[in-house]
Design an enzyme around this catalytic site. Structure first.
Site, short mmCIF file in Angstrom:
data_model
loop_
_atom_site.label_atom_id
_atom_site.label_comp_id
_atom_site.label_asym_id
_atom_site.label_seq_id
_atom_site.Cartn_x
_atom_site.Cartn_y
_atom_site.Cartn_z
N ALA B 46 0.83 -1.21 0.00
CA ALA B 46 0.00 0.00 0.00
C ALA B 46 0.86 1.25 0.00
O ALA B 46 1.86 1.34 0.72
CB ALA B 46 -0.91 0.01 1.22
N ASN B 69 -1.66 -9.62 11.91
CA ASN B 69 -0.66 -8.58 11.69
C ASN B 69 -1.29 -7.23 11.90
O ASN B 69 -2.49 -7.03 11.65
CB ASN B 69 -0.06 -8.68 10.28
CG ASN B 69 -0.85 -7.90 9.26
OD1 ASN B 69 -0.72 -6.68 9.18
ND2 ASN B 69 -1.68 -8.58 8.49
N ALA B 70 -0.47 -6.31 12.38
CA ALA B 70 -0.88 -4.91 12.46
C ALA B 70 0.35 -4.08 12.11
O ALA B 70 0.97 -3.46 12.97
CB ALA B 70 -1.39 -4.57 13.86
N CYS B 130 -8.10 -1.73 5.18
CA CYS B 130 -7.03 -2.03 6.13
C CYS B 130 -7.56 -1.85 7.55
O CYS B 130 -8.01 -0.76 7.90
CB CYS B 130 -5.82 -1.12 5.93
SG CYS B 130 -4.56 -1.48 7.18
N ILE B 191 -10.54 -11.36 0.01
CA ILE B 191 -10.86 -10.50 1.14
C ILE B 191 -9.59 -9.89 1.74
O ILE B 191 -8.52 -10.48 1.63
CB ILE B 191 -11.60 -11.26 2.27
CG1 ILE B 191 -10.76 -12.43 2.80
CG2 ILE B 191 -12.96 -11.72 1.80
CD1 ILE B 191 -11.36 -13.16 4.01
N GLY B 243 -7.25 -15.05 0.31
CA GLY B 243 -7.59 -15.38 1.70
C GLY B 243 -7.20 -16.82 1.98
O GLY B 243 -7.99 -17.73 1.76
#
Lengths: 255, 304
Positions: B46, B69-70, B130, B191, B243
């Site tokens: 991104a 994840n973050a 996101c 997704i 996905g």
């Protein structure tokens, strides 16, 4: 070159409580040019546990690598069950290791390790000695039952052990030993938990040093941005532990 | 003729396999491992208007057959992406799908306008899903009206077709899908990750510093398949499905559910060579299944 290889298990043994030494054979070993790099090991063949486990390379030689790790979570427990003649799916060598050439021949180098940060210092110590640098080891552990490789390190040079509970060597931390050494060092190298790295770097200010960091990883090759650390010095303001490190010159990563 | 060839708006794919955004950076790392020209396309990380550092660590945590994840959309910002990352990728014969993110409509529009002019960017993937950023991202992807308006605004400035990446964190994914189709989207990708948590039993705290993270990997596959199935039946624009895809039958199943092509995400961390391997084994699997051309698979479940 980075290889993904099904390496042959040449042997595995428990060398201290929950600490395992795994020896693997394969072409990947011949791709390793410096100590302190790591490999990304797939635990099993199924989807659970899913992710690879980054494990530092303790030693490498003639088609073999030695990994020393603590069986603590689901993944490392599965790896600890691998037996001789079995296989391990290994990606590597990955990352940047310790610069052996930072130690000038004829001088002393200080190697400080804490717990499961001790293993990569073994391969480093061997290469330093080969290069004519005298290694001095200070190794810290929680207690006597998790101490490993004391003899192996002692064969390479002066070795001091510290345990938090005093059950072996000096009671206390590696810094308690370091303060009483009374040597001149041309360079120092360290690997272990963050508070230890910080204490070591503070205690060695003014001496060139290299620190090996640990962070939770995803891909292991720098694509996923899971293992970033803030820096004070470089342009984007961060480094990736897996592909820019895990070894950084002291002062690069903010700790 | 190439039996793996798939034609989509803006995208002439030599095969329907592409790495998913966020799992492949801007290609440099995986280029050490294999020839990127082998891929059908690449969905790059991104890009936002300004550089973003992202969230504190730990940013990832393993879960049963999956991971949270973050990362927080860490990226070098539009300027660096168009002057350094995308030009570097031009050495490969592979179409790039640029993932566009922002916190306000103006950000999305500014990034889309400029990045869509890069010669190797053949399509945009509008990231309205996101779950790991405080403003923007998912807030655009959970309200059909806002999602449709943003799509329209981006379509107005983009020089290439616009695909919209949908969030599974909604009650009815088809409602959003229809809204962005009405807004002029050329295709959909789905997704994105499912919002999840994991706790440390010793401390009682979330394992991920951000608290919540996005769940991906084989664990989400049944949800993704269901949503690809539902969405592809309710819109007339193509769907790129993703996905939890990790083996060749996953590719077959996503296409049968209604996807025209697929993206591989988390599996790239488990087997770093998974994309080229899937491309290599697809023809044999088509033979075993008695399928001549891969496009015959697309949405075949709808016709049964």
């Amino acid at each position: 070159m980075i290889l993904n290889e099904r390496m042959k298990v040449a042997g595995q043994r428990e060398i201290a409580r929950n600490i395992f030494e795994l020896v693997l054979e394969g072409e990947l070993a011949d791709e390793i040019r410096e100590p302190g790099k790591f490999v990304h090991v797939r635990a099993g063949e199924t989807m659970d546990p899913l992710l690879r486990r980054p494990i530092s390379i303790a030693d490498y030689d003639d088609g073999r690598i030695t990994l020393i790790y603590r069986a603590e979570g689901d993944g490392t427990r599965v790896i600890s069950e691998k037996e001789r003649h079995g296989q391990a799916d290994v990606l590597g060598p990955l990352g940047n290791g310790f610069p052996v050439e930072a130690g000038a021949p004829g001088t002393k180098a200080l190697l400080v390790g804490g717990g499961i940060g001790v293993p990569p210092l073994y391969g480093l110590s061997k290469r330093l000695k080969e290069a004519g640098v005298e290694p001095v080891h200070v190794l810290g552990f929680q207690s006597d039952d998790v101490v490993f490789y004391e003899e192996e390190f002692s064969r390479l040079g002066e070795t001091h052990i510290a345990t938090v509970d005093g059950s072996r060597g000096t009671k206390g931390f590696v810094t308690d030993v370091m303060g009483a050494l009374g040597h001149e060092f041309s360079v120092y190298y360290s690997c272990g938990p963050l508070p230890m790295l910080k204490a070591v770097a503070d205690g060695m200010q003014g001496t060139e040093g290299y620190l090996s960091f640990e962070e939770r990883m995803g891909c292991g090759i720098g694509a996923c941005f899971a293992c970033v650390c803030r820096t004070d010095t470089n342009d984007p303001g961060y480094v990736k532990v897996c592909s820019d490190g895990p070894v950084f010159k002291a002062g690069v990563v903010s700790i | 003729m190439n039996r793996l060839q798939v034609e989509l708006p803006g995208l002439s794919l030599k095969n329907p396999i592409m790495p998913a955004s966020g799992c492949f950076g801007f290609g440099k790392e995986y280029a050490q491992l294999y020839d990127l020209s082998k891929l059908g396309a690449i969905m790059v990380k991104a890009t936002t208007l300004e550089p973003r550092f992202g969230n504190p660590t730990p940013r990832v945590a393993e879960t049963p057959a999956g991971m949270l994840n973050a990362i927080g959309l860490q990226n070098p910002g539009l300027e660096k992406v168009v002057t350094e990352e995308l030009p570097w990728l031009e050495q490969y014969d592979v179409p790039i799908i640029a993932n566009v993110a922002g916190s306000e409509t103006e950000d999305y529009v500014a990034v889309a306008e400029r990045i869509s002019e890069a010669p190797n960017v053949h399509a945009l993937e509008l990231n309205i899903s996101c779950p790991n950023v405080k403003c923007g991202g998912i807030t655009f992807g959970t309200d059909p009206k806002i999602a449709g308006e943003l799509t329209r605004a981006v379509k107005a400035v983009s020089s290439v077709p616009v695909y919209v990446k949908l969030s599974p964190n909604v009650t009815d994914v088809t409602e959003i899908a229809r809204a962005v189709e009405a807004g002029g989207a050329d295709g959909l990708t789905l997704i994105n990750t499912l919002v999840g948590m994991r706790f440390d039993p010793r401390t009682g705290r979330p394992v991920i510093a951000n608290g919540t993270g996005g769940l991906s990997g084989p664990a989400v596959k049944p949800v993704a398949l269901r949503m690809v199935y539902e969405v592809s039946r309710s819109v007339s624009i193509p769907v790129i499905g993703m996905g939890g895809i990790s083996d060749v039958d996953d590719v077959i199943n996503f296409m049968s559910a209604g996807a025209s092509a697929v993206a591989v995400g988390t599996a790239n961390f488990v087997d770093h060579f998974v994309c080229p391997k899937l491309i290599d084994v697809l023809p044999d699997r088509l033979d075993e299944l008695g399928i001549g051309n891969i496009t015959e698979l697309i949405g075949r479940s709808h016709r049964i």
